[in-house]
Design an enzyme around this catalytic site. Sequence first.
Site, PDB file in Angstrom:
ATOM      1  N   GLN A 275       0.834  -1.196   0.000  1.00 32.11           N
ATOM      2  CA  GLN A 275       0.000   0.000   0.000  1.00 32.11           C
ATOM      3  C   GLN A 275       0.872   1.250   0.000  1.00 32.11           C
ATOM      4  O   GLN A 275       1.916   1.298   0.634  1.00 32.11           O
ATOM      5  CB  GLN A 275      -0.921   0.005   1.216  1.00 32.11           C
ATOM      6  CG  GLN A 275      -2.029  -1.014   1.117  1.00 32.11           C
ATOM      7  CD  GLN A 275      -3.124  -0.767   2.143  1.00 32.11           C
ATOM      8  OE1 GLN A 275      -4.007   0.047   1.956  1.00 32.11           O
ATOM      9  NE2 GLN A 275      -3.054  -1.499   3.242  1.00 32.11           N
TER      10      GLN A 275
ATOM     11  N   SER B 109       4.708  -5.792   3.012  1.00 33.19           N
ATOM     12  CA  SER B 109       3.375  -5.918   3.596  1.00 33.19           C
ATOM     13  C   SER B 109       2.447  -6.684   2.653  1.00 33.19           C
ATOM     14  O   SER B 109       2.642  -7.874   2.418  1.00 33.19           O
ATOM     15  CB  SER B 109       2.824  -4.527   3.938  1.00 33.19           C
ATOM     16  OG  SER B 109       1.582  -4.607   4.588  1.00 33.19           O
ATOM     17  N   LEU B 110       1.444  -6.016   2.087  1.00 31.28           N
ATOM     18  CA  LEU B 110       0.567  -6.633   1.090  1.00 31.28           C
ATOM     19  C   LEU B 110       1.362  -7.375   0.021  1.00 31.28           C
ATOM     20  O   LEU B 110       0.956  -8.445  -0.449  1.00 31.28           O
ATOM     21  CB  LEU B 110      -0.294  -5.548   0.428  1.00 31.28           C
ATOM     22  CG  LEU B 110      -0.884  -5.905  -0.935  1.00 31.28           C
ATOM     23  CD1 LEU B 110      -2.012  -6.890  -0.780  1.00 31.28           C
ATOM     24  CD2 LEU B 110      -1.296  -4.676  -1.690  1.00 31.28           C
TER      25      LEU B 110
ATOM     26  N   ARG C  54      -8.752  -9.518   3.502  1.00 28.17           N
ATOM     27  CA  ARG C  54      -7.766  -9.021   4.483  1.00 28.17           C
ATOM     28  C   ARG C  54      -7.986  -7.541   4.744  1.00 28.17           C
ATOM     29  O   ARG C  54      -7.964  -7.081   5.891  1.00 28.17           O
ATOM     30  CB  ARG C  54      -6.350  -9.264   3.958  1.00 28.17           C
ATOM     31  CG  ARG C  54      -5.219  -8.728   4.840  1.00 28.17           C
ATOM     32  CD  ARG C  54      -3.876  -9.066   4.204  1.00 28.17           C
ATOM     33  NE  ARG C  54      -2.727  -8.632   4.978  1.00 28.17           N
ATOM     34  CZ  ARG C  54      -2.006  -7.536   4.725  1.00 28.17           C
ATOM     35  NH1 ARG C  54      -2.345  -6.741   3.704  1.00 28.17           N
ATOM     36  NH2 ARG C  54      -0.963  -7.219   5.459  1.00 28.17           N
TER      37      ARG C  54
ATOM     38  N   HIS D  34       0.199  -3.473  10.992  1.00 29.42           N
ATOM     39  CA  HIS D  34       1.391  -4.079  11.592  1.00 29.42           C
ATOM     40  C   HIS D  34       1.619  -3.654  13.038  1.00 29.42           C
ATOM     41  O   HIS D  34       2.719  -3.291  13.437  1.00 29.42           O
ATOM     42  CB  HIS D  34       2.617  -3.780  10.721  1.00 29.42           C
ATOM     43  CG  HIS D  34       2.393  -4.141   9.291  1.00 29.42           C
ATOM     44  ND1 HIS D  34       2.210  -5.444   8.882  1.00 29.42           N
ATOM     45  CD2 HIS D  34       2.264  -3.381   8.175  1.00 29.42           C
ATOM     46  CE1 HIS D  34       1.992  -5.466   7.578  1.00 29.42           C
ATOM     47  NE2 HIS D  34       2.011  -4.231   7.126  1.00 29.42           N
TER      48      HIS D  34
ATOM     49  N   GLN E  86       2.207 -11.245  10.583  1.00 29.28           N
ATOM     50  CA  GLN E  86       2.540 -10.012   9.864  1.00 29.28           C
ATOM     51  C   GLN E  86       1.547  -8.898  10.169  1.00 29.28           C
ATOM     52  O   GLN E  86       1.900  -7.720  10.183  1.00 29.28           O
ATOM     53  CB  GLN E  86       2.577 -10.296   8.356  1.00 29.28           C
ATOM     54  CG  GLN E  86       3.180  -9.185   7.512  1.00 29.28           C
ATOM     55  CD  GLN E  86       2.449  -9.003   6.202  1.00 29.28           C
ATOM     56  OE1 GLN E  86       1.257  -8.720   6.199  1.00 29.28           O
ATOM     57  NE2 GLN E  86       3.155  -9.166   5.094  1.00 29.28           N
TER      58      GLN E  86
END
Length: 307
Positions: free
Chosen positions: A11, A91-92, A116, A201, A250
Amino acid sequence: MSNTVFIFPGQGSQKVGMGKDFYDNSALAKEMIETASERVGFDFKHLLFEENENLEQTQYTQPAILLVSLIAHRLFTEHSTVAPIALLGHSLGEFSALSATGAMDYLDAVELVYRRGLLMKQACEGINAGMMALLGLDDESVEAITCKERESGKKVWAANYNGDGQIVIAGNKDDLASLESVFKDSGAKKAVLLAMSVASHCPLLISAQAPLETYLDQWMKDAFVAPIISNVTASAYQAKTEAKHLLSEQLVSPVKYKQSILHVEDSVDMFIEFGGSVLKGLNKRITQKPTHSIVDMKSLEEVLALF
């Protein structure tokens, strides 16, 4: 053949028009976008190519970025036999890496990250969640400050280690805003609240962990063609059981992006970023090894020409 690591953005890399050149010039890209739209029940052409507010909402941002990344990856692999020694994402982007390594069908991955995003949004409803970017402070200083502030009741955590002197923190938006002067007095060049309504996170997302693991168990296969470097540990994994645990962790653990790049740096000749160029910018601050980004047909041809 050079040792290559495939990397995938998260993101913050989204923008209107992403993937349009792929869609206009590739039948495969067009098919992937149209099939993904059918799978999740909204129009990716509108989401990606027209001005709209949804692209900034996490449940839409995540599948949009993942889909464009996987289109770039599929177009590359259709014309190249280059096999990565490892894959990783920010991340993603770790979910994009998961699909790219064969552990998840791209349509399942699109729906998974859509769900998610919804789980993350739901976890943060009513708690004034937010994130803040810090420039100019080392990891230890940020960790010491956030730890001290948590002891006094504030909800603030280090969330993304993007590079030396470039860290993102997450937590309660008011608590983050109240610490701007603390960070600047400690040497931060910038302390800027980000336009986000989730706190990625950090422990505020704990309620999303169990349902995410259920989706991972449902859609993931134990078929990794190459290892993935975990955001949580900055070490490699290559099995479904590990992936389920690490991708659940995560959600509530900081992204060790800088550490992940350093983990593979000695064994890699280049990085290829699929679907964005944000990580290319971060990598310039971390490693001397080159990063090449594939964001359209022209850059695809340029990267293919390297091999």
